[in-house]
Design a protein around this motif. Structure first.
Motif, mmCIF file in Angstrom:
data_model
loop_
_atom_site.group_PDB
_atom_site.id
_atom_site.type_symbol
_atom_site.label_atom_id
_atom_site.label_comp_id
_atom_site.label_asym_id
_atom_site.label_seq_id
_atom_site.Cartn_x
_atom_site.Cartn_y
_atom_site.Cartn_z
ATOM 1 N N ASP A 1 31.381 42.124 55.106
ATOM 2 C CA ASP A 1 31.208 43.562 54.949
ATOM 3 C C ASP A 1 30.725 43.953 53.561
ATOM 4 O O ASP A 1 30.581 45.145 53.262
ATOM 5 N N GLY A 2 30.479 42.959 52.708
ATOM 6 C CA GLY A 2 29.958 43.252 51.378
ATOM 7 C C GLY A 2 30.998 43.606 50.351
ATOM 8 O O GLY A 2 30.664 43.867 49.193
ATOM 9 N N ARG A 3 32.275 43.618 50.726
ATOM 10 C CA ARG A 3 33.340 43.957 49.781
ATOM 11 C C ARG A 3 34.072 42.689 49.355
ATOM 12 O O ARG A 3 34.433 41.862 50.189
ATOM 13 N N THR A 4 34.310 42.553 48.081
ATOM 14 C CA THR A 4 35.069 41.429 47.540
ATOM 15 C C THR A 4 36.244 41.986 46.748
ATOM 16 O O THR A 4 36.048 42.780 45.821
ATOM 17 N N LEU A 5 37.450 41.579 47.130
ATOM 18 C CA LEU A 5 38.675 42.081 46.513
ATOM 19 C C LEU A 5 39.324 40.997 45.676
ATOM 20 O O LEU A 5 39.178 39.804 45.955
ATOM 21 N N ARG A 6 40.070 41.434 44.702
ATOM 22 C CA ARG A 6 40.915 40.556 43.901
ATOM 23 C C ARG A 6 42.269 41.236 43.733
ATOM 24 O O ARG A 6 42.350 42.335 43.193
ATOM 25 N N ASP A 7 43.322 40.589 44.251
ATOM 26 C CA ASP A 7 44.685 41.139 44.186
ATOM 27 C C ASP A 7 44.749 42.540 44.791
ATOM 28 O O ASP A 7 45.390 43.457 44.251
ATOM 29 N N GLY A 8 44.079 42.731 45.915
ATOM 30 C CA GLY A 8 44.137 43.996 46.615
ATOM 31 C C GLY A 8 43.262 45.080 46.051
ATOM 32 O O GLY A 8 43.252 46.200 46.578
ATOM 33 N N ARG A 9 42.507 44.816 45.016
ATOM 34 C CA ARG A 9 41.653 45.836 44.406
ATOM 35 C C ARG A 9 40.192 45.489 44.654
ATOM 36 O O ARG A 9 39.780 44.348 44.490
ATOM 37 N N LEU A 10 39.431 46.509 45.009
ATOM 38 C CA LEU A 10 38.007 46.313 45.239
ATOM 39 C C LEU A 10 37.305 46.060 43.917
ATOM 40 O O LEU A 10 37.356 46.881 42.996
ATOM 41 N N ARG A 11 36.642 44.908 43.818
ATOM 42 C CA ARG A 11 35.944 44.551 42.586
ATOM 43 C C ARG A 11 34.428 44.539 42.739
ATOM 44 O O ARG A 11 33.710 44.760 41.777
ATOM 45 N N LEU A 12 33.951 44.267 43.946
ATOM 46 C CA LEU A 12 32.506 44.220 44.184
ATOM 47 C C LEU A 12 32.222 44.801 45.557
ATOM 48 O O LEU A 12 32.879 44.450 46.544
ATOM 49 N N GLU A 13 31.253 45.685 45.597
ATOM 50 C CA GLU A 13 30.817 46.271 46.859
ATOM 51 C C GLU A 13 29.295 46.291 46.887
ATOM 52 O O GLU A 13 28.660 46.727 45.927
ATOM 53 N N ARG A 14 28.741 45.805 47.973
ATOM 54 C CA ARG A 14 27.289 45.760 48.135
ATOM 55 C C ARG A 14 26.949 45.938 49.603
ATOM 56 O O ARG A 14 27.808 45.756 50.475
ATOM 57 N N PRO A 15 25.706 46.282 49.939
ATOM 58 C CA PRO A 15 25.312 46.365 51.350
ATOM 59 C C PRO A 15 25.407 44.979 52.008
ATOM 60 O O PRO A 15 25.286 43.947 51.343
#
Length: 441
Positions: free
Chosen positions: A331-345
């Motif tokens: 889905d283009g989202r990368t989380l670290r410890d429950g927090r969104l750190r990277l979002e892309r299409p």
């Protein structure tokens, strides 16, 4: 170099036409040198000694010279055959498929065997001396050279057979689908990677734009490395591009929060992106899909008019959808410890299905057989799909295909078959039934 960029570099290196022939040539040179230096130091069994070359220096020179001249001539012939095959593939199946031919290990090994034998013969030839007081004939090296020459004869016969198979359109379609299937196999099963319910935002909401370091197709984006950097800096990256997009030089491709991390984010982005002149299938599912679609579109063009190839493409696209059933697209989202750190299409299911069928449907409107097969493929995929949204996308394309097909033909039998196939799509099991069918697979 990050892991993703290193993987892309290795994929490009493996696809290069020169790597395997170069390695084989180096090995052949070393083998010739070892055999020459070990002449007389190796005790061979009696049954092998009868096959070892026992002639003089003049004969050894003639044999090695004949091997060298013959193999380099045949190597030129094989290269010409390869170029002719590439030209044929480019004209009939599209220039973007040339990479599949150049990275073919069979072509590389065939050329490598001939060039390596040529190099072996030259190295062995330089060690032959005819002076009476220092006459030296590397009999073992000459014997191995003869063995390599006979192997090259077999390689040439196999190579002609292999080229004839490699330009077969069904085989090309299967190879492109294999790339796509391997990429799909790496996707997680549904439920394996659940997202946390809460994703707190970065406290400082000020943001700064990020610009492209250079232009080209985005081939690799190292999501993990960028997310790790964002976690270290307590930042958040939001990008507007995804692998497969063309990035324009100095264009705004995203933003970073907080704004104070802009300079470091630019450096991290430069390390985490790999741009090139062409797209790559490594992280771009749509690229492999579009390769298949291009084959089908060329087959449906008025100059070729080959609906059977288009049907073969639809079969592979249907197999792709069946393999995708039960898997989760990124889905283009990368989380670290429950927090969104990277979002892309990211490529979603609807976009992937659109890439598969929009252009083929438009090109095959006047081909009832192709449209009927398209509806059958959609029915098979809908029967295995457990996601209601995915089923909706398939039914939308089924309705578009039905309307286009009915508008493109007046044949009563074809219209009846089209209506029947469309009914099969609508009769696909509901989400629960599709999920049970997927589990049985």
């Amino acid at each position: 170099m990050t892991a993703a960029r290193l993987r892309q570099f290795w994929a490009d290196l493996s696809a290069s036409f020169w790597l395997r022939p170069a390695v084989m040539t180096v090995v052949a040179v070393l083998l010739a040198e070892v055999l020459v230096r070990s002449e007389g130091a190796i005790n061979l069994p009696s049954w092998i000694e009868g096959w070892v070359y026992a002639g003089g220096a003049a004969g050894a020179r003639d044999v090695l010279g004949a091997i060298a001249s013959a193999t380099i001539g045949v190597a030129g012939t094989t290269f010409s055959i390869t170029v002719a095959a590439l030209s044929l593939a480019s004209n009939q199946m599209g220039p973007r498929l040339l990479r599949n031919f150049t990275r073919d290990a069979g072509n590389q090994y065939a050329l490598g065997a001939l060039v390596a034998t040529f190099a072996y013969a030259l190295v062995a030839l330089r060690s032959v001396h005819e002076a009476e007081e220092e006459a030296f004939v590397p009999q073992l090296a000459v014997s191995v050279g003869l063995l390599l020459a006979f192997c090259c004869v077999g390689v040439l016969i196999w190579f002609i057979h292999h080229v004839a198979l490699s330009i077969n359109v069904d085989r090309v379609v299967a190879l492109v689908h294999a790339d796509l299937a391997s990429a799909l196999a790496a996707l997680p099963r549904r439920g394996e990677a659940a997202r946390p319910a809460h994703e707190p935002a970065v406290p400082d909401m000020s943001s700064a734009p990020l610009v492209a370091p250079e232009g080209g197709y985005l081939r690799v984006l190292d999501d993990a490395a960028l997310a790790d950097w964002a976690e270290e800096q307590d930042a958040e990256l939001r990008l507007r591009v995804r692998p497969g997009d063309f990035v324009f030089p100095a264009s705004t491709i995203g933003e970073v929060t907080p704004a104070g991390a802009q300079e470091q984010a630019q450096k991290a982005l430069r390390r985490g992106m790999s741009l090139g002149d062409s797209r790559s299938v490594e992280q771009d599912l749509e690229f492999a899909v579009r390769q298949l679609v291009e084959i089908g579109l060329r087959a449906l063009s008025p100059g070729i008019n080959d609906p059977f190839t288009a049907i073969a493409v639809l079969d592979r696209l249907g197999a792709t959808l069946c393999e995708l059933a039960g898997r989760t697209l990124p889905d283009g989202r990368t989380l670290r410890d429950g927090r969104l750190r990277l979002e892309r299409p990211a490529t979603d299911y609807g976009g992937l299905v659109d890439a598969m069928f929009h252009m083929l449907r438009q090109a095959a409107t006047a081909q009832p057989a192709v449209m009927i097969r398209l509806l059958e493929v959609l029915a098979e995929a809908a029967a295995l799909e457990s996601d209601p949204a995915h089923q909706g996308a398939l039914r939308r394309h089924a309705a578009l295909a039905r309307d286009a097909a009915l508008g493109g033909t007046e044949d009563a039998a074809a219209c009846e078959a089209i209506a029947q196939r469309h009914a099969l799509v609508l009769a696909a099991p509901a989400a629960g039934g599709a999920e049970e069918a997927t589990r049985r697979r």
